[in-house]
Design an enzyme around this catalytic site. Structure first.
Site, short mmCIF file in Angstrom:
data_model
loop_
_atom_site.label_atom_id
_atom_site.label_comp_id
_atom_site.label_asym_id
_atom_site.label_seq_id
_atom_site.Cartn_x
_atom_site.Cartn_y
_atom_site.Cartn_z
N SER A 17 0.83 -1.20 -0.10
CA SER A 17 -0.02 -0.02 0.47
C SER A 17 0.68 1.06 -0.64
O SER A 17 0.35 2.08 -0.97
CB SER A 17 -1.31 -0.13 0.99
OG SER A 17 -2.49 -0.81 0.66
N TYR A 18 1.67 1.06 0.86
CA TYR A 18 2.71 1.96 0.69
C TYR A 18 3.44 3.08 -0.57
O TYR A 18 3.66 4.00 -1.03
CB TYR A 18 3.67 2.41 2.23
CG TYR A 18 5.41 3.31 1.66
CD1 TYR A 18 4.43 3.96 2.75
CD2 TYR A 18 5.86 3.30 1.34
CE1 TYR A 18 5.67 5.30 3.36
CE2 TYR A 18 6.32 4.90 1.51
CZ TYR A 18 6.88 5.22 1.96
OH TYR A 18 7.54 6.84 2.44
N CYS A 19 4.26 1.49 -1.27
CA CYS A 19 4.73 1.58 -2.24
C CYS A 19 3.47 2.20 -3.69
O CYS A 19 3.72 3.45 -4.34
CB CYS A 19 4.39 0.20 -3.38
SG CYS A 19 6.04 -0.03 -2.48
#
Length: 274
Positions: free
Chosen positions: A158-160
């Protein structure tokens, strides 16, 4: 832009860590006003108090940048209190992990990650870009993304995703400003590897990819921002991932990054700020 002396500077996530360092740098360089946004009211007030004796006008606003309505209201208040900023640093960000995507509370974590890391910079820029464009003065929009916005990595899907979105949007706005003839407004997209602020506590260095020190990153970003650089990528070896994507088959790229360099294992012991 030779310096931010006499300029109005707005920084999100300004109460602690990198945001606080950017605020200190703006004050040291003689900014006319430094506007601090953060959701942590206690830390925000402490930082504002520390900077209060600088001779620079310090304005602090409690803002949850995951909430578009709060962004709009705070932006309107900033314009009323100090005027449109000349420099906006979209620094606020979050990371959730250490788990595979299907193991996370995707309804909460993924939505919040996208709101803060991807949508908030867009909404904030939309509030202030018209004023920057309308003015004849040099202006800067700095969007703090991540090396994870260039390179996929397990346990931070999700961060990526949020940072890839930020990179694509930020650099597109840069091109739009150039195409529209607004050369006095420059956009800088910042893509650092893990920084030693506590946010990525437990994340590992990898060969050619050391954990970065906050002061080093701030120094480089500040210098390149004033030049109007399109990208700040730290360390430069992060760019190898771009080369690998362009010339290597996916299976071979994964072997080099995952097995040889160990990049895909760097989040295994991640705990984050507690």
């Amino acid at each position: 832009m030779k310096s931010v002396a006499g300029k109005r500077v707005l920084i999100t996530g300004a109460a602690m860590g990198m945001g606080k360092l950017y605020a200190q740098r703006a004050v040291q360089e003689g900014a006319a006003a430094v506007v601090l946004w953060d959701i942590n009211e206690t830390a925000l007030n402490e930082t504002a108090a520390e900077l209060a004796d600088s001779g620079c006008k310090i304005k602090a606003y409690v803002v949850d940048v995951s909430d578009r309505v709060q962004i709009e209201k705070a932006a309107a208040q900033v314009r009323a209190d100090v005027g449109d900023p000349h420099v906006v640093v979209n620094n606020a960000g979050i990371v959730r992990g250490n788990a595979y995507f299907w193991e996370t509370d995707s309804a909460r974590d993924t939505e919040m990650t996208m709101k803060i890391n991807s949508l908030a910079p867009m909404f904030i820029a939309r509030e202030f870009l018209p004023g920057m464009i309308a003015s004849d003065e040099q202006a800067r929009l700095i969007n703090i993304s991540s090396a994870a916005g260039l390179t996929a990595n397990p346990r931070m899907a999700s961060y990526c995703g949020s940072k890839w979105a930020a990179v694509g949007w930020s650099d597109s706005v840069r091109l739009e400003l150039e195409q529209a003839g607004h050369s006095h407004v420059k956009v800088t997209t910042v893509c650092p590897y893990y920084i030693n602020t506590g946010m990525f506590e437990g994340a590992k260095a990898a060969p050619l990819l050391p954990i970065l020190e906050p002061e080093t990153v701030v120094d480089e970003v500040w210098k390149e921002m004033k030049k109007g650089a399109a990208f700040v990528v730290l360390p430069k070896t992060v760019l190898l991932s771009e080369v690998f994507k362009g010339i290597l088959p996916t299976s071979l790229r994964d072997f080099v990054a995952g097995r040889v360099l160990g990049v895909y294992k760097t989040m295994e012991d991640f705990t984050g700020r507690k």
